[in-house]
Design a protein around this motif. Structure first.
Motif, PDB file in Angstrom:
ATOM      1  N   ALA A  38      42.225 100.120 -39.635  1.00 26.95           N
ATOM      2  CA  ALA A  38      42.885  99.341 -40.682  1.00 26.95           C
ATOM      3  C   ALA A  38      42.330  97.924 -40.628  1.00 26.95           C
ATOM      4  CB  ALA A  38      44.407  99.335 -40.476  1.00 26.95           C
ATOM      5  N   PRO A  39      41.165  97.687 -41.260  1.00 26.26           N
ATOM      6  CA  PRO A  39      40.529  96.370 -41.209  1.00 26.26           C
ATOM      7  C   PRO A  39      41.500  95.254 -41.567  1.00 26.26           C
ATOM      8  CG  PRO A  39      39.069  97.945 -42.254  1.00 26.26           C
ATOM      9  CD  PRO A  39      40.385  98.656 -42.054  1.00 26.26           C
ATOM     10  N   GLY A  40      41.449  94.180 -40.791  1.00 23.48           N
ATOM     11  CA  GLY A  40      42.354  93.064 -41.003  1.00 23.48           C
ATOM     12  C   GLY A  40      43.611  93.137 -40.166  1.00 23.48           C
ATOM     13  N   THR A  41      43.850  94.276 -39.511  1.00 26.39           N
ATOM     14  CA  THR A  41      45.032  94.415 -38.658  1.00 26.39           C
ATOM     15  C   THR A  41      44.859  93.595 -37.387  1.00 26.39           C
ATOM     16  OG1 THR A  41      45.472  96.639 -39.466  1.00 26.39           O
ATOM     17  CG2 THR A  41      46.481  96.029 -37.377  1.00 26.39           C
ATOM     18  N   GLU A  42      45.833  92.767 -37.093  1.00 27.41           N
ATOM     19  CA  GLU A  42      45.814  91.979 -35.867  1.00 27.41           C
ATOM     20  C   GLU A  42      47.056  92.322 -35.050  1.00 27.41           C
ATOM     21  OE1 GLU A  42      45.380  87.822 -36.616  1.00 27.41           O
ATOM     22  OE2 GLU A  42      43.508  88.049 -37.742  1.00 27.41           O
ATOM     23  N   LEU A  43      46.850  92.682 -33.805  1.00 29.39           N
ATOM     24  CA  LEU A  43      47.957  93.057 -32.937  1.00 29.39           C
ATOM     25  C   LEU A  43      48.306  91.905 -32.002  1.00 29.39           C
ATOM     26  CD1 LEU A  43      46.973  96.694 -31.821  1.00 29.39           C
ATOM     27  CD2 LEU A  43      48.367  95.994 -33.781  1.00 29.39           C
ATOM     28  N   SER A  44      49.547  91.449 -32.047  1.00 28.47           N
ATOM     29  CA  SER A  44      50.041  90.509 -31.049  1.00 28.47           C
ATOM     30  C   SER A  44      50.123  91.237 -29.706  1.00 28.47           C
ATOM     31  CB  SER A  44      51.440  90.019 -31.436  1.00 28.47           C
ATOM     32  OG  SER A  44      52.361  91.105 -31.414  1.00 28.47           O
ATOM     33  N   ASP A  45      50.355  90.494 -28.633  1.00 23.86           N
ATOM     34  CA  ASP A  45      50.525  91.143 -27.332  1.00 23.86           C
ATOM     35  C   ASP A  45      51.668  92.149 -27.389  1.00 23.86           C
ATOM     36  OD1 ASP A  45      48.442  89.660 -26.360  1.00 23.86           O
ATOM     37  OD2 ASP A  45      49.680  88.345 -25.110  1.00 23.86           O
ATOM     38  N   ASN A  46      52.782  91.777 -28.023  1.00 30.30           N
ATOM     39  CA  ASN A  46      53.932  92.678 -28.091  1.00 30.30           C
ATOM     40  C   ASN A  46      53.585  93.967 -28.831  1.00 30.30           C
ATOM     41  OD1 ASN A  46      55.663  91.032 -26.660  1.00 30.30           O
ATOM     42  ND2 ASN A  46      56.463  90.002 -28.479  1.00 30.30           N
ATOM     43  N   LEU A  47      52.841  93.843 -29.934  1.00 26.97           N
ATOM     44  CA  LEU A  47      52.436  95.037 -30.667  1.00 26.97           C
ATOM     45  C   LEU A  47      51.442  95.871 -29.863  1.00 26.97           C
ATOM     46  CD1 LEU A  47      52.014  93.956 -34.408  1.00 26.97           C
ATOM     47  CD2 LEU A  47      53.479  95.779 -33.541  1.00 26.97           C
ATOM     48  N   ALA A  48      50.480  95.198 -29.242  1.00 30.30           N
ATOM     49  CA  ALA A  48      49.459  95.912 -28.479  1.00 30.30           C
ATOM     50  C   ALA A  48      50.048  96.626 -27.267  1.00 30.30           C
ATOM     51  CB  ALA A  48      48.363  94.952 -28.034  1.00 30.30           C
ATOM     52  N   ASP A  49      51.178  96.119 -26.745  1.00 33.02           N
ATOM     53  CA  ASP A  49      51.817  96.734 -25.579  1.00 33.02           C
ATOM     54  C   ASP A  49      52.816  97.817 -25.958  1.00 33.02           C
ATOM     55  OD1 ASP A  49      50.415  95.018 -23.941  1.00 33.02           O
ATOM     56  OD2 ASP A  49      52.092  93.628 -23.632  1.00 33.02           O
ATOM     57  N   HIS A  50      53.276  97.840 -27.214  1.00 32.09           N
ATOM     58  CA  HIS A  50      54.372  98.722 -27.593  1.00 32.09           C
ATOM     59  C   HIS A  50      53.941 100.188 -27.460  1.00 32.09           C
ATOM     60  CE1 HIS A  50      57.642 100.531 -29.838  1.00 32.09           C
ATOM     61  NE2 HIS A  50      58.265  99.372 -29.802  1.00 32.09           N
ATOM     62  N   PRO A  51      54.704 101.006 -26.730  1.00 32.90           N
ATOM     63  CA  PRO A  51      54.300 102.400 -26.500  1.00 32.90           C
ATOM     64  C   PRO A  51      54.099 103.197 -27.784  1.00 32.90           C
ATOM     65  CG  PRO A  51      56.054 101.776 -24.990  1.00 32.90           C
ATOM     66  CD  PRO A  51      55.923 100.658 -25.965  1.00 32.90           C
ATOM     67  N   ILE A  52      54.932 103.009 -28.785  1.00 31.45           N
ATOM     68  CA  ILE A  52      54.799 103.807 -30.005  1.00 31.45           C
ATOM     69  C   ILE A  52      53.627 103.314 -30.851  1.00 31.45           C
ATOM     70  CG2 ILE A  52      56.000 104.760 -32.008  1.00 31.45           C
ATOM     71  CD1 ILE A  52      57.121 105.582 -29.265  1.00 31.45           C
ATOM     72  N   VAL A  53      53.358 102.016 -30.822  1.00 33.04           N
ATOM     73  CA  VAL A  53      52.143 101.497 -31.474  1.00 33.04           C
ATOM     74  C   VAL A  53      50.913 102.133 -30.824  1.00 33.04           C
ATOM     75  CG1 VAL A  53      50.732  99.436 -31.840  1.00 33.04           C
ATOM     76  CG2 VAL A  53      53.209  99.331 -32.192  1.00 33.04           C
ATOM     77  N   ARG A  54      50.904 102.184 -29.507  1.00 34.28           N
ATOM     78  CA  ARG A  54      49.773 102.774 -28.798  1.00 34.28           C
ATOM     79  C   ARG A  54      49.681 104.278 -29.066  1.00 34.28           C
ATOM     80  NH1 ARG A  54      51.256 100.202 -23.098  1.00 34.28           N
ATOM     81  NH2 ARG A  54      49.573 101.502 -22.263  1.00 34.28           N
ATOM     82  N   TYR A  55      50.812 104.929 -29.202  1.00 36.23           N
ATOM     83  CA  TYR A  55      50.827 106.354 -29.557  1.00 36.23           C
ATOM     84  C   TYR A  55      50.206 106.578 -30.935  1.00 36.23           C
ATOM     85  CZ  TYR A  55      52.828 110.800 -31.206  1.00 36.23           C
ATOM     86  OH  TYR A  55      52.999 112.051 -31.747  1.00 36.23           O
ATOM     87  N   GLU A  56      50.588 105.753 -31.900  1.00 33.88           N
ATOM     88  CA  GLU A  56      50.054 105.899 -33.257  1.00 33.88           C
ATOM     89  C   GLU A  56      48.546 105.652 -33.282  1.00 33.88           C
ATOM     90  OE1 GLU A  56      51.500 106.975 -35.943  1.00 33.88           O
ATOM     91  OE2 GLU A  56      53.507 107.186 -35.092  1.00 33.88           O
TER      92      GLU A  56
END
Length: 418
Positions: A38-56
């Motif tokens: 998803a070009p342009g997507t920026e992950l904060s530390d909280n997003l990058a660490d979130h288990p369900i974000v990482r699952y997706e």
């Protein structure tokens, strides 16, 4: 493997890669993947660490659908409470963490998380978790700092729904630890060591030289206590967790343990698995072998761990690279540099392919940009010899190996490669 390890697990982990650097490298990998899907997507530390974000993101990497940034933002809004670790508290949590609940569920069980909707029952469990985290820091502060860096979230399961799960984690949903509704703080402390060791291993496995696709075809280990048969990855993860549990057990004294505790059995089981792994170490990659031998008290270099060795094997293509050869980064390649200086590269194939590069290959990639002209090997060599402070013969050998590995991985190509 007899006797206790002379060097602690947390010291060996740090020699391989310090926890903050490992977490940053894992975030770097997920950020690269998110941007590729998803070009342009920026992950904060909280997003990058979130288990369900990482699952997706993991599902997308495995070719199981696209990545929707709106979903990432939505799942990250799930409420948690601080008990020394973030504890799932949102009344809607069962829907958000459906994946880990389903993946770790014993046959016939449908685990449900305790949340704030359960009132005093949740508050009581939260207090026990808080005390368990305190005990871990009290008895093993260095281990707590080492392992909890990889635990992004904890979910407490209603005991009557868990099917006797005790504790669990999954490499498919890394970062979340699930535990049975605890009666004792020590149950929580032990679970955090056990599952925290798994979470540490998950991060090591995606950033370091641990296992490759050949691991799936390797021999299975059969344990003596339940006759369960495990593939190599599960065997190594179990050995790593039992090694950490054995070290924790040596630090707690006469503390009261839970009825399902594995602490008293941990050393014997770690030794049994470790002996088998040493006999099958040919199936492990260099960093996994280093960690295995270091905990087995073999003579290893503890100053730099496994991470300082070259990760680039000799590549046949490297001998074919001439002084006048021209090379470029291929247009379907993206890369991102971690704070440690290591570079992770992604190829927009189906499924997407992710590579960690060694120091020399990282340097070579840095010399290119997607829209730049090609670089001639001779010019790169002159620059490399100067920046690496190496003579031309040594620099040429290193650069040829680096470019050879990039060519074989279809990260770089000659101008005629389309």
């Amino acid at each position: 493997m007899t006797g206790s390890p002379t060097t602690s697990t947390h010291a060996l982990h740090a020699a391989l890669v310090p926890a903050p650097a490992l977490v940053d490298e894992r975030r770097t990998l997920y950020r690269l993947a998110a941007e590729m899907f998803a070009p342009g997507t920026e992950l904060s530390d909280n997003l990058a660490d979130h288990p369900i974000v990482r699952y997706e993101i993991g599902r997308a990497l495995a070719g199981h659908g696209d990545l929707d940034p709106a979903v990432l933002t939505r799942v990250a809004s799930m409420g948690v409470r601080d008990a020394g670790v973030p504890v799932v508290s949102d009344p809607a949590a069962a829907e958000v963490i459906e994946a880990p609940l389903r993946i770790v569920a014993p046959s016939g069980a449908r685990p449900e998380p305790l949340t704030e909707a359960d009132g005093e029952r949740f508050e009581s469990a939260l207090h026990v978790v808080e005390e368990g985290v305190r005990l871990l820091w009290k008895f093993a502060p260095d281990m707590a700092e080492d392992l909890l860096a990889h635990v992004s979230m904890l979910a407490v399961l209603k005991r009557e729904t868990s099917g006797g799960l005790v504790s669990a984690s999954s490499r498919y949903v890394p970062g979340i630890v699930l535990i049975d509704e605890p009666a004792l703080p020590m149950e929580v402390a032990e679970a955090l060591v056990h599952e925290g060791a798994h979470e540490k291993f998950f991060d090591l496995a995606i950033t370091r030289d641990f296992l490759d696709l050949n691991a799936e075809a390797a021999d299975y280990f059969e344990n003596s206590w339940s006759q369960a048969r495990w593939p190599l990855e599960q065997t190594f993860a179990a050995w790593h967790a039992y090694s950490c549990l054995a070290q924790f057990n040596a630090s707690i004294g006469p503390e009261r343990l839970g009825p399902d505790s594995l602490l008293s059995k941990a050393k014997v089981r770690a030794d049994e698995i470790g002996r088998w792994l040493l006999a099958h170490e040919i199936d492990l990659r260099s960093d996994a072998r280093w960690l295995l031998r270091a905990l087995a008290n073999d003579a290893v270099d503890l100053e730099g761990g496994g991470g300082v060795r070259s990760e680039v094997d000799d590549v046949t293509l490297s001998s074919e690279i001439s002084e006048n050869g021209h090379f470029r980064l291929l247009p379907d390649v993206s890369f991102k540099r971690a704070a440690s200086g290591r570079v992770v590269v992604g190829r927009a194939a189906r499924p997407v392919q992710i590579f960690w590069l060694d120091q020399d290959a990282s340097w070579a990639v840095d010399q290119w940009h997607k829209d730049s002209a090609t670089e001639m090997f001779g010019r790169l060599l002159a620059r490399a010899a100067e920046e690496w402070q190496a003579d031309f013969a040594v620099a040429a050998k290193r650069l040829r190996a680096a470019i050879g590995s990039l060519l074989s991985s279809s990260i770089a190509g000659s101008p005629e490669v389309h």
